[in-house]
Design a protein around this motif. Structure first.
Motif, PDB file in Angstrom:
ATOM      1  N   CYS A 189       0.828  -1.205   0.000  1.00 10.28           N
ATOM      2  CA  CYS A 189       0.000   0.000   0.000  1.00 10.28           C
ATOM      3  C   CYS A 189       0.866   1.260   0.000  1.00 10.28           C
ATOM      4  O   CYS A 189       1.921   1.308   0.610  1.00 10.28           O
ATOM      5  CB  CYS A 189      -0.942   0.012   1.203  1.00 10.28           C
ATOM      6  N   SER A 190       0.383   2.300  -0.695  1.00  8.33           N
ATOM      7  CA  SER A 190       1.109   3.563  -0.767  1.00  8.33           C
ATOM      8  C   SER A 190       1.040   4.287   0.572  1.00  8.33           C
ATOM      9  O   SER A 190      -0.046   4.500   1.093  1.00  8.33           O
ATOM     10  CB  SER A 190       0.513   4.453  -1.864  1.00  8.33           C
ATOM     11  N   PRO A 191       2.171   4.664   1.151  1.00 11.84           N
ATOM     12  CA  PRO A 191       2.184   5.189   2.509  1.00 11.84           C
ATOM     13  C   PRO A 191       1.885   6.680   2.613  1.00 11.84           C
ATOM     14  O   PRO A 191       2.773   7.504   2.770  1.00 11.84           O
ATOM     15  CB  PRO A 191       3.612   4.903   2.966  1.00 11.84           C
ATOM     16  N   SER A 192       0.612   7.066   2.513  1.00 12.95           N
ATOM     17  CA  SER A 192       0.250   8.473   2.622  1.00 12.95           C
ATOM     18  C   SER A 192       0.592   9.033   3.990  1.00 12.95           C
ATOM     19  O   SER A 192       0.704  10.237   4.169  1.00 12.95           O
ATOM     20  CB  SER A 192      -1.238   8.653   2.335  1.00 12.95           C
ATOM     21  N   ALA A 193       0.735   8.148   5.004  1.00 17.90           N
ATOM     22  CA  ALA A 193       1.067   8.621   6.344  1.00 17.90           C
ATOM     23  C   ALA A 193       2.433   9.299   6.377  1.00 17.90           C
ATOM     24  O   ALA A 193       2.712  10.092   7.269  1.00 17.90           O
ATOM     25  CB  ALA A 193       1.062   7.438   7.327  1.00 17.90           C
ATOM     26  N   LYS A 194       3.276   8.988   5.402  1.00 17.18           N
ATOM     27  CA  LYS A 194       4.610   9.578   5.401  1.00 17.18           C
ATOM     28  C   LYS A 194       4.555  11.067   5.105  1.00 17.18           C
ATOM     29  O   LYS A 194       5.307  11.861   5.663  1.00 17.18           O
ATOM     30  CB  LYS A 194       5.476   8.876   4.344  1.00 17.18           C
ATOM     31  N   GLN A 195       3.670  11.498   4.210  1.00 19.36           N
ATOM     32  CA  GLN A 195       3.600  12.886   3.764  1.00 19.36           C
ATOM     33  C   GLN A 195       2.145  13.350   3.764  1.00 19.36           C
ATOM     34  O   GLN A 195       1.496  13.389   2.724  1.00 19.36           O
ATOM     35  CB  GLN A 195       4.199  13.019   2.359  1.00 19.36           C
ATOM     36  N   PRO A 196       1.612  13.728   4.914  1.00 16.01           N
ATOM     37  CA  PRO A 196       0.192  14.070   4.999  1.00 16.01           C
ATOM     38  C   PRO A 196      -0.219  15.253   4.132  1.00 16.01           C
ATOM     39  O   PRO A 196      -1.292  15.236   3.526  1.00 16.01           O
ATOM     40  CB  PRO A 196      -0.016  14.367   6.489  1.00 16.01           C
ATOM     41  N   VAL A 197       0.615  16.306   4.040  1.00 15.15           N
ATOM     42  CA  VAL A 197       0.254  17.466   3.219  1.00 15.15           C
ATOM     43  C   VAL A 197       0.333  17.102   1.743  1.00 15.15           C
ATOM     44  O   VAL A 197      -0.523  17.497   0.942  1.00 15.15           O
ATOM     45  CB  VAL A 197       1.150  18.672   3.551  1.00 15.15           C
ATOM     46  N   THR A 198       1.358  16.332   1.376  1.00 14.00           N
ATOM     47  CA  THR A 198       1.458  15.857  -0.011  1.00 14.00           C
ATOM     48  C   THR A 198       0.220  15.064  -0.392  1.00 14.00           C
ATOM     49  O   THR A 198      -0.332  15.234  -1.488  1.00 14.00           O
ATOM     50  CB  THR A 198       2.706  14.971  -0.177  1.00 14.00           C
ATOM     51  N   HIS A 199      -0.244  14.211   0.512  1.00 15.32           N
ATOM     52  CA  HIS A 199      -1.445  13.422   0.254  1.00 15.32           C
ATOM     53  C   HIS A 199      -2.661  14.327   0.084  1.00 15.32           C
ATOM     54  O   HIS A 199      -3.500  14.096  -0.794  1.00 15.32           O
ATOM     55  CB  HIS A 199      -1.666  12.435   1.400  1.00 15.32           C
ATOM     56  N   LEU A 200      -2.778  15.372   0.907  1.00 14.92           N
ATOM     57  CA  LEU A 200      -3.887  16.307   0.774  1.00 14.92           C
ATOM     58  C   LEU A 200      -3.856  17.016  -0.583  1.00 14.92           C
ATOM     59  O   LEU A 200      -4.900  17.206  -1.220  1.00 14.92           O
ATOM     60  CB  LEU A 200      -3.833  17.342   1.901  1.00 14.92           C
TER      61      LEU A 200
END
Length: 348
Positions: free
Chosen positions: A233-244
């Protein structure tokens, strides 16, 4: 016409051709077999050979499943001896009846100790920090480096699945030098990565070990049917603002939103947005470019949308600009990528 965009959680991550070449090398897959396997899963030889080639995670997952099935080895030759078929299945049954995540991980570590002697998985906690360490026996390394990387990712993926959310990591340490595909590891693991460390391990908040969870046999069957995608799974937890930002671009139009509009949609100033992205070691332009790349790959392989429509929806002024960008992203032309990827071409 509104383009058909995937939900952020369903947009596949992509892996580099550099990673795939290393994977084939470490699994001892000869050239003839590589060609046959790639044809079976729809990956073009041009993509593998290109310096900047990209492979969607679902195609890599299909390749991994095929290799595991043919070899009857769930670690596809990355350990010194085969990991028996259904190892993940039995490990899963052992874990889902545990009372907490910590108990589940301990049970899984003992199970792996019974069936694999290349490493020992050690779960520990100290001063609020938990760790899962892959302890290697003395002497020459018995398993491949990619095997260690993927086993750590399996453990992280299983933890994330048990609690239903991506587990952020304090650190990811590897007891070897950085590989040529280091950027792919950054896409897989949600936390800072270090090399040439004494041991290979992940660390995280120890409170996670005390979490209870509820997973049924049906949940496990679904998880197993989708592996290795479920633990890649792609780890959005690593970069929360990037994910937003990625989510905003997907929902409102990757090819049309200006920086000011993105910042406004996220309720922050442009300066704040830029500063927070800098803290995550990225930029708005990089996010937009990689999202365009992944969307282009998704639509070429998963839809029959015309290449001209894809280029227009992604904000390219003309199709020639899209062709140049796609070649820079992947090393091949959009039409060739679509043919290799399995979708029937509308145009080339």
């Amino acid at each position: 016409m509104q383009p058909r965009l995937p939900h952020p959680s369903s947009l596949h991550l992509t892996l580099s051709s550099c990673f795939l070449r290393a994977f084939f090398d470490e699994t001892g897959t000869d050239t003839e077999k590589q060609i046959r396997l790639l044809q079976r899963v729809g990956i073009g030889a041009e993509t593998l050979a290109a310096d900047n080639g990209r492979i969607p995670e679902d195609q890599f997952a299909a390749l991994y499943r095929l290799m595991a099935s043919e070899s009857q080895d769930e670690m596809v030759g990355l350990f010194s001896r085969p990991l028996p078929g259904a190892a993940m299945k039995f490990g899963g049954y052992i874990m889902i009846t545990a009372s907490t995540v910590g108990v589940a991980l301990y049970r899984y570590s003992r199970f792996l100790h019974m069936i694999a002697d290349d490493i020992e998985v050690v779960v520990a906690r100290e001063d609020g920090v938990a760790s899962v360490t892959l302890v290697e026996p003395s002497g020459p390394r018995r398993c491949r480096e990619i095997g260690l990387e993927l086993l750590l990712k399996v453990i992280h993926g299983v933890m994330s699945w048990l609690i239903g959310q991506n587990v952020p990591l304090i650190s990811i340490d590897f007891a070897f030098a950085a590989p040529s595909y280091v950027d792919d590891l950054g896409a897989l693991f949600p936390g800072p990565i270090h090399f040439d460390r004494p041991v290979t391990a992940i660390t995280f908040d120890a409170a996670l070990l005390d979490l209870s969870f509820r997973r049924t046999e049906q949940d496990l069957r679904t998880f197993l049917s989708r592996q290795p995608s479920e633990w890649l799974c792609s780890p959005s937890a690593k970069q929360p603002v990037t994910h937003l930002v990625r989510t905003c671009l997907l929902e409102r139009g990757v090819g049309s939103l200006a920086a000011a509009e993105i910042a406004q949609a996220l309720n922050m100033s442009q300066r704040t947005l830029s500063r927070r992205l800098e803290g995550e070691q990225t930029t708005l332009k990089h996010i937009q470019d990689t999202l365009r790349r992944d969307l282009a790959i998704h639509r070429l392989t998963q839809t029959l949308d015309s290449i001209s429509d894809i280029a227009n929806d992604l904000g390219f002024g003309d199709i020639a600009s899209f062709y140049r960008a796609f070649r820079a992203w992947t090393g091949v032309a959009p039409g060739a990528y679509r043919r290799d990827g399995g979708a029937s071409p509308v145009d080339a």
